[in-house]
Design an enzyme around this catalytic site. Structure first.
Site, PDB file in Angstrom:
ATOM      1  N   ASP A   1      -1.221 -36.883  -5.832  1.00 55.43           N
ATOM      2  CA  ASP A   1      -1.007 -38.321  -5.689  1.00 55.43           C
ATOM      3  C   ASP A   1      -2.184 -39.024  -5.032  1.00 55.43           C
ATOM      4  O   ASP A   1      -3.114 -38.382  -4.548  1.00 55.43           O
ATOM      5  CB  ASP A   1       0.291 -38.588  -4.890  1.00 55.43           C
ATOM      6  CG  ASP A   1       0.424 -37.696  -3.657  1.00 55.43           C
ATOM      7  OD1 ASP A   1      -0.584 -37.112  -3.228  1.00 55.43           O
ATOM      8  OD2 ASP A   1       1.534 -37.591  -3.108  1.00 55.43           O
TER       9      ASP A   1
ATOM     10  N   ASN B   1      11.672 -37.416   4.603  1.00 53.57           N
ATOM     11  CA  ASN B   1      12.826 -37.937   3.850  1.00 53.57           C
ATOM     12  C   ASN B   1      13.124 -37.085   2.612  1.00 53.57           C
ATOM     13  O   ASN B   1      13.859 -37.508   1.736  1.00 53.57           O
ATOM     14  CB  ASN B   1      12.585 -39.398   3.459  1.00 53.57           C
ATOM     15  CG  ASN B   1      11.385 -39.561   2.531  1.00 53.57           C
ATOM     16  OD1 ASN B   1      10.749 -38.589   2.153  1.00 53.57           O
ATOM     17  ND2 ASN B   1      11.082 -40.797   2.168  1.00 53.57           N
TER      18      ASN B   1
ATOM     19  N   HIS C   1      10.890 -36.156   0.331  1.00 58.62           N
ATOM     20  CA  HIS C   1      10.055 -36.411  -0.854  1.00 58.62           C
ATOM     21  C   HIS C   1       9.094 -35.259  -1.113  1.00 58.62           C
ATOM     22  O   HIS C   1       8.733 -34.503  -0.214  1.00 58.62           O
ATOM     23  CB  HIS C   1       9.335 -37.771  -0.763  1.00 58.62           C
ATOM     24  CG  HIS C   1       8.164 -37.853   0.147  1.00 58.62           C
ATOM     25  ND1 HIS C   1       7.739 -39.035   0.729  1.00 58.62           N
ATOM     26  CD2 HIS C   1       7.274 -36.912   0.590  1.00 58.62           C
ATOM     27  CE1 HIS C   1       6.665 -38.817   1.457  1.00 58.62           C
ATOM     28  NE2 HIS C   1       6.368 -37.541   1.391  1.00 58.62           N
TER      29      HIS C   1
ATOM     30  N   GLU D   1      10.052 -40.556  -3.969  1.00 61.13           N
ATOM     31  CA  GLU D   1      10.920 -40.918  -2.856  1.00 61.13           C
ATOM     32  C   GLU D   1      12.393 -40.737  -3.220  1.00 61.13           C
ATOM     33  O   GLU D   1      12.740 -40.710  -4.411  1.00 61.13           O
ATOM     34  CB  GLU D   1      10.674 -42.389  -2.497  1.00 61.13           C
ATOM     35  CG  GLU D   1       9.223 -42.711  -2.140  1.00 61.13           C
ATOM     36  CD  GLU D   1       8.837 -42.237  -0.756  1.00 61.13           C
ATOM     37  OE1 GLU D   1       9.369 -41.231  -0.264  1.00 61.13           O
ATOM     38  OE2 GLU D   1       7.971 -42.887  -0.140  1.00 61.13           O
TER      39      GLU D   1
HETATM   40  C1  F6R Z   1       0.602 -35.433  -0.132  1.00 65.92           C
HETATM   41  C2  F6R Z   1       1.981 -35.519  -0.557  1.00 65.92           C
HETATM   42  C3  F6R Z   1       3.102 -35.744   0.391  1.00 65.92           C
HETATM   43  C4  F6R Z   1       3.029 -34.873   1.637  1.00 65.92           C
HETATM   44  C5  F6R Z   1       4.218 -35.129   2.562  1.00 65.92           C
HETATM   45  C6  F6R Z   1       4.075 -34.395   3.868  1.00 65.92           C
HETATM   46  O1  F6R Z   1      -0.261 -35.257  -1.245  1.00 65.92           O
HETATM   47  O2  F6R Z   1       2.197 -35.441  -1.715  1.00 65.92           O
HETATM   48  O3  F6R Z   1       4.314 -35.503  -0.272  1.00 65.92           O
HETATM   49  O4  F6R Z   1       2.996 -33.523   1.269  1.00 65.92           O
HETATM   50  O5  F6R Z   1       4.333 -36.501   2.826  1.00 65.92           O
HETATM   51  O6  F6R Z   1       3.001 -34.928   4.567  1.00 65.92           O
HETATM   52  P1  F6R Z   1       2.415 -34.232   5.877  1.00 65.92           P
HETATM   53  O7  F6R Z   1       1.896 -32.896   5.450  1.00 65.92           O
HETATM   54  O8  F6R Z   1       1.319 -35.134   6.349  1.00 65.92           O
HETATM   55  O9  F6R Z   1       3.550 -34.119   6.847  1.00 65.92           O
END
Ligand code: F6R
Length: 249
Positions: A73, A142, A144, A149
């Site tokens: 992403d 959450n 995701h 989301e």
């Molecule tokens: C990042 C992504 C997100 C993260 C998630 C956890 O490319 O796709 O889904 O993996 O938000 O983020 P961190 O590792 O910063 O807690």
């Protein structure tokens, strides 16, 4: 290693142990598929894994010259040169330190003039490749995965989404203020992710424990997007002790 709900789970002690285990799994795949297609994630979770991969590359243990990468992403809109962009993150934390060929790196383009067109282009690029061999994932608080989301249906293809308040607030720690966090993103869809042949999900810290439990042991529902992984045939999860304790494994 335990196998629960068809998912292999490694419970490690610390973040560093989790990262080392993930590196071992990644390197095994890389050795079997030196020309493989690898899906990368950003965020704080995989930084330790990327450090391990750089170390092993510098020691001459692994070679990235044959691989192709697809990132999950990117914020939208964002300049690639912005130090908050995922393009910048990947170069800074991994790509600038290994011998991946720049032309083999794929990241959704946060500078594209048309977000929907960019999603189509990205999805087509993945589909015209032999497919992602190993996709690295982190987990949102959450539930995701990538920027998919919680919602009332699972997304299919790469899509342009509005970030939820909870993700904006979780990610604001990387920005000067919450107002600076972009409100939109381009993200692989749940369908895109589920097409990967193998998935490596990393989860650490207590703040992820509740989402981890719902994702791995809860009902499969788009309210917790990561729960769909229970239906994937080859998922490996690596957690640290804080998460393992709550999972009771
Ligand atoms: C990042 C992504 C997100 C993260 C998630 C956890 O490319 O796709 O889904 O993996 O938000 O983020 P961190 O590792 O910063 O807690």
């Amino acid at each position: 290693m335990k196998e629960i709900n068809n998912i292999k789970i490694y419970a490690e002690e610390t973040y560093e142990d989790m990262s080392a285990r993930a590196a071992e799994i990644f390197c095994q795949e890389l050795k079997e598929k030196p020309n493989g297609i690898f899906g990368f994630a950003t965020g704080s979770t995989p930084i330790g894994l990327y450090k391990e991969l750089i170390k092993r590359y510098e020691n001459g243990e692994i070679d990235f010259s044959g691989i192709t990468s697809f990132n999950l992403d990117e914020y939208y809109p964002i300049k690639k040169s912005s130090d908050q962009s995922y393009d910048y993150f990947m170069k800074d934390n991994l790509f600038n330190h290994i011998n991946i060929r720049p032309e083999n790196i794929n990241i959704p383009n946060g500078e594209a003039s048309d977000a929907q067109q960019e999603c189509l282009r990205y999805e087509e690029k993945i589909n015209s490749s032999p497919g992602i061999d190993l996709q690295i994932l982190g987990l949102g608080e959450n539930g995701h995965i990538a920027f998919n989301e919680p919602s009332d249906s699972f997304t299919e293809m790469t899509n342009y989404i509005e970030l939820t308040e909870s993700t904006i607030s979780a990610n604001s720690r990387m920005f000067d203020s919450t107002d600076d966090v972009p409100k939109h993103a381009l993200t692989m869809g749940i369908g895109t992710i589920m097409n990967a042949k193998k998935i490596l999900l990393l989860i650490n810290s207590e703040r992820k424990a509740k989402a981890a439990k719902e994702a791995l042991f809860g009902e499969v529902t788009p309210e917790c997007p990561a729960s769909i992984l229970q239906k994937h045939p080859d998922v490996v999860v690596v957690v640290d002790k804080a998460v393992a304790d709550v999972l009771d494994i």
